[in-house]
Design a protein around this motif. Structure first.
Motif, PDB file in Angstrom:
ATOM      1  N   PRO A 183     122.026  36.228   6.730  1.00 17.57           N
ATOM      2  CA  PRO A 183     121.483  37.563   6.935  1.00 17.57           C
ATOM      3  C   PRO A 183     121.936  38.518   5.844  1.00 17.57           C
ATOM      4  O   PRO A 183     123.130  38.773   5.694  1.00 17.57           O
ATOM      5  CB  PRO A 183     122.046  37.990   8.276  1.00 17.57           C
ATOM      6  CG  PRO A 183     122.739  36.813   8.837  1.00 17.57           C
ATOM      7  CD  PRO A 183     122.627  35.672   7.892  1.00 17.57           C
TER       8      PRO A 183
ATOM      9  N   GLY B  16     114.074  39.622  10.274  1.00 17.72           N
ATOM     10  CA  GLY B  16     115.165  39.876  11.212  1.00 17.72           C
ATOM     11  C   GLY B  16     116.216  38.798  11.070  1.00 17.72           C
ATOM     12  O   GLY B  16     116.190  38.011  10.117  1.00 17.72           O
ATOM     13  N   ARG B  17     117.153  38.747  12.015  1.00 10.98           N
ATOM     14  CA  ARG B  17     118.281  37.828  11.858  1.00 10.98           C
ATOM     15  C   ARG B  17     118.232  36.626  12.780  1.00 10.98           C
ATOM     16  O   ARG B  17     119.126  35.796  12.761  1.00 10.98           O
ATOM     17  CB  ARG B  17     119.584  38.597  12.097  1.00 10.98           C
ATOM     18  CG  ARG B  17     119.787  39.633  11.010  1.00 10.98           C
ATOM     19  CD  ARG B  17     120.963  40.497  11.271  1.00 10.98           C
ATOM     20  NE  ARG B  17     122.202  39.731  11.209  1.00 10.98           N
ATOM     21  CZ  ARG B  17     123.401  40.287  11.217  1.00 10.98           C
ATOM     22  NH1 ARG B  17     123.507  41.593  11.270  1.00 10.98           N
ATOM     23  NH2 ARG B  17     124.466  39.549  11.186  1.00 10.98           N
ATOM     24  N   ASN B 240     118.658  45.321  11.881  1.00 13.69           N
ATOM     25  CA  ASN B 240     119.409  44.088  11.641  1.00 13.69           C
ATOM     26  C   ASN B 240     120.874  44.234  12.039  1.00 13.69           C
ATOM     27  O   ASN B 240     121.458  43.307  12.603  1.00 13.69           O
ATOM     28  CB  ASN B 240     119.302  43.679  10.169  1.00 13.69           C
ATOM     29  CG  ASN B 240     118.055  42.850   9.906  1.00 13.69           C
ATOM     30  OD1 ASN B 240     117.643  42.056  10.756  1.00 13.69           O
ATOM     31  ND2 ASN B 240     117.447  43.033   8.751  1.00 13.69           N
ATOM     32  N   GLY B 244     118.904  42.413  15.077  1.00 14.06           N
ATOM     33  CA  GLY B 244     117.689  41.906  14.426  1.00 14.06           C
ATOM     34  C   GLY B 244     117.035  40.765  15.171  1.00 14.06           C
ATOM     35  O   GLY B 244     116.684  39.752  14.590  1.00 14.06           O
TER      36      GLY B 244
END
Lengths: 289, 274
Positions: A183, B16-17, B240, B244
């Motif tokens: 991420p 997103g995560r 996020n 996220g």
């Protein structure tokens, strides 16, 4: 599917799964959950269940209904809530899939259609997932091996920024999506300094003005976004994030400096005692003791 | 006055995560003041097929049918009516195309998408929406949600069954009651609003509005509105940072100056020399 566990004096009497839209609780035999006790009204309370949410409503009972020790008329039930009716307790369990594995799929947006518009039964290709009660035909597509047509697939890069000037991103070939890297913060900021978090929580920080008319003033960074500088001339924002504080240029023809170096358009992590110069004013960032 | 010069805009979409692919899709056609956002749904790749078809069909269709040099000759009311008519047509066309594709391709069965379309012209804004993707407007210090979700949760809020505080805890957040491409016909909700200079408009998918509180969105818009691309980056980053859990998309449009269409020979002459 959510359930209620009925107990009295710590003794479990029975377990009831909330499969109906309306579950009646009371003393009389026609109730879905019958509690044969004189403190309980004939029809005492009802549980209304709409897909994954349940509500308890007191039906004007003589002795009232409590949830977690408080009398209620109507209450939106949360996992582990305890409904009390006289000496009887009903504990509410809504064991949704654990927030790990299946959760992402479960949260996916689905369509529910009003019974009038929906076909009488879900198409065989689209079995309704999840414990959806009868009328709601939740539509999902059957998984299949064939990838989408190349013309439509616009295989998303990890992040695509389209500003006014940028040309429309060229459609990528229908290759499998690239594996997503760890991420990445949106502003591509480097990792935060290690001293930012103490024991998991972000430490309080502030900025002290060192020069100019406001010299000596301290500005606490309590909000998630704090702007500094002069509007129209040079403005930067300090963002408070879970992993530390970052500074980014917002407006102005030239960039502010951080420890003498120009900020550029990127976000920069702030370290204890960093020097910021913006709109001709020097300031210092520091973590509060 | 050219609408592209009067509006500052920036857009960003991010997986997103948690999700490994992005089913959101965004398209902007600043030259005609058009912004389209869609959040696809349906198994495998079908969600992004639906949202990709919706945004590109509607954007391209409107660029083709909305001829500024011809529309400029209409009066303001007529141009409003035309904007509404063309958007309805293009949305209906996209609906049929998605529905037909899902009927003919088993791997796309059941796909659909939410939609928000914003079309700016002559100091007004036409907004069409379906599902739970949203449009917010910041005017002064006040942020309002312009669109009303077509969702089970919104229906429960409207009927008073739950309060806005309880809604945040609901397990039924992800159920929309309307979507593009799931039925042969679609009901598009459409409204026209007058815009004011310095208004800020934000189109977003539920990956943003579910992860970031309205008040934080408002603060971000107020604080960073002079820099649209930083604003959308900040919003996506906040979503996020908060987990996220879904794809996140944001399109931001700031009305930098009025973009009224000059009418009458004198106004047109003046416009030539601007």
């Amino acid at each position: 599917m959510a359930k209620l566990i009925l107990s009295v004096d710590g003794q479990v009497l029975k377990e009831h799964t909330l499969s109906k839209e309306r579950t009646l609780i009371g003393r009389k035999p026609h109730n879905d959950i019958q509690i044969d006790n004189l403190a309980v009204s004939g029809e005492h309370a009802a549980i209304i269940t709409i897909l994954n949410d349940s509500f308890v409503e007191d039906l004007g009972s003589t002795n009232g209904t409590m949830v977690n020790g408080k009398p209620i008329k109507k209450h939106f039930l949360q996992n582990n809530d305890v409904i009390e009716i006289g000496k009887h307790k009903l504990k509410y369990f809504n064991d949704q899939p654990a927030p790990a594995a299946g959760a992402a799929d479960f949260e996916k947006t689905m369509i529910i259609r009003s019974p009038s518009k929906a076909p009488p039964a879900p198409a065989p290709a689209a079995p309704a997932p999840a414990p959806a009660p009868a009328p709601a035909a939740a539509a999902t597509a059957a998984p299949a091996a064939a990838p989408a047509a190349a013309s439509m697939s616009d295989t998303h890069p990890n992040m695509k920024t389209a500003t006014q000037e940028a040309p429309k991103p060229a459609p990528a070939p229908a290759a499998p999506p690239p594996p997503r890297p760890a991420p990445a913060p949106a502003a591509a900021a480097p990792a935060a300094p290690a001293d930012a978090t103490a024991g998991g929580a972000l430490r309080d920080a502030a900025v002290q003005v060192l020069s100019g008319a406001a010299a000596g003033r301290t500005l606490d960074l309590t909000k998630n976004l704090t702007t500094i500088g002069k509007p129209g001339l040079q403005v930067a924002v300090i963002t408070k994030r879970p992993n530390g504080y970052f500074i980014t240029h917002v407006e102005g023809a030239t960039y502010p400096t951080l420890n003498g170096a120009s900020l550029g358009a990127q976000a920069h992590p702030l370290n204890d005692h960093d020097l910021i110069e913006i709109a001709g004013v020097k300031m210092e960032f520091f973590y509060k003791p | 006055m050219n609408v592209a010069h009067s509006l500052q805009s920036a857009s960003l979409t991010d997986p997103g995560r948690v999700r490994d692919h992005n089913e959101d899709c965004i398209e902007a056609r600043p030259e005609i003041g058009l912004y389209v956002l869609a959040d696809g749904m349906g198994g495998y790749n079908a969600g992004e097929v639906a949202s990709g078809m919706a945004t590109s069909l509607i954007a391209d269709g409107l660029v083709e049918s909305w001829q500024p040099d011809q529309v400029d000759r209409l009066d303001r009311d007529a141009s409003k009516a035309l904007s509404e008519k063309l958007i309805r047509e293009q949305v209906a066309r996209a609906n049929s195309a998605i529905f037909t594709t899902s009927q003919n391709n088993p791997e796309c069965a059941g796909m659909g998408t939410t939609l928000v379309v914003c079309h700016f012209y002559d100091n007004f804004l036409t907004v069409a929406h379906i599902g739970d993707s949203r449009l917010y407007r910041l005017r002064g210090e006040t942020m309002e949600q312009v669109t009303r979700d077509h969702s089970l949760l919104q229906e429960q809020l409207d009927s008073g069954l739950i309060t806005p505080e309880e809604a945040k805890l609901s397990q039924n957040k992800n159920l929309v009651t309307r979507a593009l491409g799931i039925d042969p016909g679609v009901e598009t909700e459409l409204h026209i609003y007058d815009t004011q200079p310095d208004d800020v408009y934000l189109l977003c998918s539920d990956g943003l509005s579910d992860m970031v509180e309205d008040d934080e969105i408002r603060l971000t818009l107020i604080t960073l509105k002079t820099n649209p691309s930083l604003t959308v980056q900040q919003l996506v980053q906040a979503a996020n940072d908060n987990g996220g859990r879904d794809n996140i998309s944001a399109m931001l449009i700031r009305v930098a100056e009025p973009y009224g269409v000059p009418r009458g020979w004198l106004a047109r002459l003046k416009a030539l020399f601007r």
